[in-house]
Design an enzyme around this catalytic site. Structure first.
Site, PDB file in Angstrom:
ATOM      1  N   ARG A 146     -11.976  -4.458  -5.648  1.00 46.82           N
ATOM      2  CA  ARG A 146     -13.274  -4.280  -4.987  1.00 46.82           C
ATOM      3  C   ARG A 146     -14.307  -5.190  -5.628  1.00 46.82           C
ATOM      4  NH1 ARG A 146     -13.548   0.681  -1.750  1.00 46.82           N
ATOM      5  NH2 ARG A 146     -15.725   0.140  -1.515  1.00 46.82           N
ATOM      6  N   ARG A 168     -14.653  -1.319  -9.418  1.00 41.18           N
ATOM      7  CA  ARG A 168     -14.722   0.073  -9.892  1.00 41.18           C
ATOM      8  C   ARG A 168     -13.373   0.608 -10.368  1.00 41.18           C
ATOM      9  NH1 ARG A 168     -15.930   3.221  -4.259  1.00 41.18           N
ATOM     10  NH2 ARG A 168     -17.564   1.653  -4.148  1.00 41.18           N
ATOM     11  N   THR A 225     -12.620   3.166   1.481  1.00 41.17           N
ATOM     12  CA  THR A 225     -12.797   2.287   2.638  1.00 41.17           C
ATOM     13  C   THR A 225     -13.034   3.120   3.892  1.00 41.17           C
ATOM     14  OG1 THR A 225     -11.197   0.869   1.536  1.00 41.17           O
ATOM     15  CG2 THR A 225     -11.823   0.261   3.769  1.00 41.17           C
ATOM     16  N   GLU A 233      -5.484  -5.949  -1.478  1.00 46.26           N
ATOM     17  CA  GLU A 233      -6.539  -5.561  -0.526  1.00 46.26           C
ATOM     18  C   GLU A 233      -7.843  -6.197  -0.980  1.00 46.26           C
ATOM     19  OE1 GLU A 233      -6.903  -1.369  -0.313  1.00 46.26           O
ATOM     20  OE2 GLU A 233      -4.927  -1.090   0.537  1.00 46.26           O
ATOM     21  N   HIS A 263      -6.456  -2.772  -4.641  1.00 48.71           N
ATOM     22  CA  HIS A 263      -7.688  -3.242  -4.002  1.00 48.71           C
ATOM     23  C   HIS A 263      -8.651  -3.728  -5.082  1.00 48.71           C
ATOM     24  CE1 HIS A 263     -11.183  -2.020  -1.036  1.00 48.71           C
ATOM     25  NE2 HIS A 263     -11.262  -3.279  -1.436  1.00 48.71           N
ATOM     26  N   ASN A 322      -0.168   2.499  -3.687  1.00 51.08           N
ATOM     27  CA  ASN A 322      -1.459   1.956  -4.115  1.00 51.08           C
ATOM     28  C   ASN A 322      -1.805   2.534  -5.499  1.00 51.08           C
ATOM     29  OD1 ASN A 322      -4.338   1.965  -4.555  1.00 51.08           O
ATOM     30  ND2 ASN A 322      -4.608   1.294  -2.450  1.00 51.08           N
ATOM     31  N   HIS A 324      -6.014   4.184  -8.294  1.00 54.14           N
ATOM     32  CA  HIS A 324      -6.604   5.313  -9.020  1.00 54.14           C
ATOM     33  C   HIS A 324      -5.978   5.576 -10.387  1.00 54.14           C
ATOM     34  CE1 HIS A 324      -9.399   5.644  -5.913  1.00 54.14           C
ATOM     35  NE2 HIS A 324      -8.478   5.836  -4.993  1.00 54.14           N
ATOM     36  N   HIS A 349      -4.186   5.326   4.727  1.00 54.27           N
ATOM     37  CA  HIS A 349      -5.447   5.947   4.315  1.00 54.27           C
ATOM     38  C   HIS A 349      -5.401   7.462   4.497  1.00 54.27           C
ATOM     39  CE1 HIS A 349      -9.580   6.471   3.133  1.00 54.27           C
ATOM     40  NE2 HIS A 349      -9.540   5.222   2.700  1.00 54.27           N
ATOM     41  N   GLU A 406      -2.904  -3.120   9.822  1.00 53.37           N
ATOM     42  CA  GLU A 406      -2.721  -1.804   9.209  1.00 53.37           C
ATOM     43  C   GLU A 406      -3.665  -0.855   9.932  1.00 53.37           C
ATOM     44  OE1 GLU A 406      -2.259  -1.437   4.975  1.00 53.37           O
ATOM     45  OE2 GLU A 406      -3.300   0.488   4.963  1.00 53.37           O
TER      46      GLU A 406
HETATM   47  N1  PXP Z   1      -4.787   1.139   3.091  1.00 55.29           N
HETATM   48  C1  PXP Z   1      -5.984   0.569   2.879  1.00 55.29           C
HETATM   49  C2  PXP Z   1      -6.307  -0.686   3.623  1.00 55.29           C
HETATM   50  C3  PXP Z   1      -6.915   1.122   1.975  1.00 55.29           C
HETATM   51  O1  PXP Z   1      -8.108   0.538   1.783  1.00 55.29           O
HETATM   52  C4  PXP Z   1      -6.533   2.276   1.250  1.00 55.29           C
HETATM   53  C5  PXP Z   1      -7.475   2.848   0.240  1.00 55.29           C
HETATM   54  O2  PXP Z   1      -7.654   1.945  -0.786  1.00 55.29           O
HETATM   55  C6  PXP Z   1      -5.258   2.821   1.480  1.00 55.29           C
HETATM   56  C7  PXP Z   1      -4.415   2.249   2.432  1.00 55.29           C
HETATM   57  C8  PXP Z   1      -4.768   4.006   0.742  1.00 55.29           C
HETATM   58  O3  PXP Z   1      -5.531   5.123   1.011  1.00 55.29           O
HETATM   59  P1  PXP Z   1      -5.332   6.421   0.152  1.00 55.29           P
HETATM   60  O4  PXP Z   1      -5.701   6.080  -1.256  1.00 55.29           O
HETATM   61  O5  PXP Z   1      -6.251   7.400   0.787  1.00 55.29           O
HETATM   62  O6  PXP Z   1      -3.883   6.820   0.276  1.00 55.29           O
END
Ligand code: PXP
Length: 252
Positions: free
Chosen positions: A47, A51, A103, A72, A45, A9, A12, A196, A153
């Site tokens: 959003r 952001r 989330t 996402e 994602h 992901n 960030h 997550h 998921e």
């Molecule tokens: N899966 C989903 C559905 C999420 O919303 C997120 C956070 O955006 C993640 C996985 C990844 O989480 P993390 O950034 O804490 O690894």
């Protein structure tokens, strides 16, 4: 045992970029580097408040990467329009609150069943693999299957929080829920992903659940990348996942 895919992901990377409002660091560059280092797909994602990831990032990611893009999104008409235009490999439907930092909690697939149904149907019709980001509960699994989603998921946040706080009893309880939920997925015809809050250690542990075929990981990887570089971080994560899976296979 099936191999375990790593979805990186890149949200960030965009968070850091947006701190200065310019074009760098570029999430697409991070995605390409992550893939070169062993990622099996890229997650981002979009959003509602934009952001981190922006609309243009999603378009550029889709155009640039040869591996699957997992988009996402909240189940809103505006997001559905964008997803149908971009046509990612997969869409993960997530709950979204403007005030949350990340989330929090899974999608209310039971309470929102009727509202979610057209989103799952429309995306599925467009050839997008739909995943429901849910709490590891039997009711949420059943509702996801009844909605016709091919993938769930499982939200690992509560387990990872308990681990981070050193709360062993709570961590064991939460991991038990994840184990039971994952074990139910084949019977319901659901492909099982998880994510997550995962880090090397928790990814190694959850890799032992044989039904889980994909982990989606962001914040930890991008944070570690500051210290050892993104490619090295992805390689270490891949290794942790592979070790966890191999150890579980040997123990069976
Ligand atoms: N899966 C989903 C559905 C999420 O919303 C997120 C956070 O955006 C993640 C996985 C990844 O989480 P993390 O950034 O804490 O690894």
């Amino acid at each position: 045992m099936t191999t375990l895919r790593l979805g990186v992901n890149v949200d960030h990377v965009a968070t850091v970029r947006n701190a200065r409002g310019g074009a760098v660091p570029d999430p697409t560059r991070a995605a390409l580097l992550a893939i070169e280092a062993g990622a099996d797909g890229i997650t981002a994602h979009l959003r509602e408040d934009r952001r981190h990831i922006h609309d243009d990032d999603m378009k550029r990611l889709k155009a640039a990467i040869a591996k699957p893009l997992n988009f996402e999104m909240a189940a809103t008409e505006a997001m559905l329009d964008i997803a149908l235009r971009i046509r990612p490999h997969a869409c993960c439907l997530v709950p979204e609150k403007r005030t949350e930092r990340t989330t929090e909690g899974g999608l209310d697939v039971v309470g929102q069943f009727r509202a979610l149904k057209p989103f799952v149907a429309e995306l599925g019709k467009a050839g997008v693999r739909v995943s429901m980001f849910i709490e590891p509960s039997g009711e949420a699994l059943k509702a996801s299957a009844d909605l016709g989603a091919p993938v769930v998921e499982l939200h690992t946040g509560a387990w990872c929080d308990a681990l981070a706080h050193g709360d062993r009893a709570k961590a064991d309880y939460e991991f038990g829920r994840l184990r039971v939920a994952a074990a139910q997925t084949p019977r319901l015809g659901l492909e099982c992903h998880a994510g997550h809050g995962l880090d090397y250690e928790s990814a190694r542990v959850i890799a032992a659940l044989p039904q889980v075929v994909e982990l989606n990981i962001g914040h930890f990887l991008i944070g570690e990348a500051i210290f050892v570089g993104l490619a090295e971080t992805v390689r270490r994560m891949r290794a942790a996942m592979d070790e966890g899976r191999a150890a579980a296979g040997a123990a069976r």
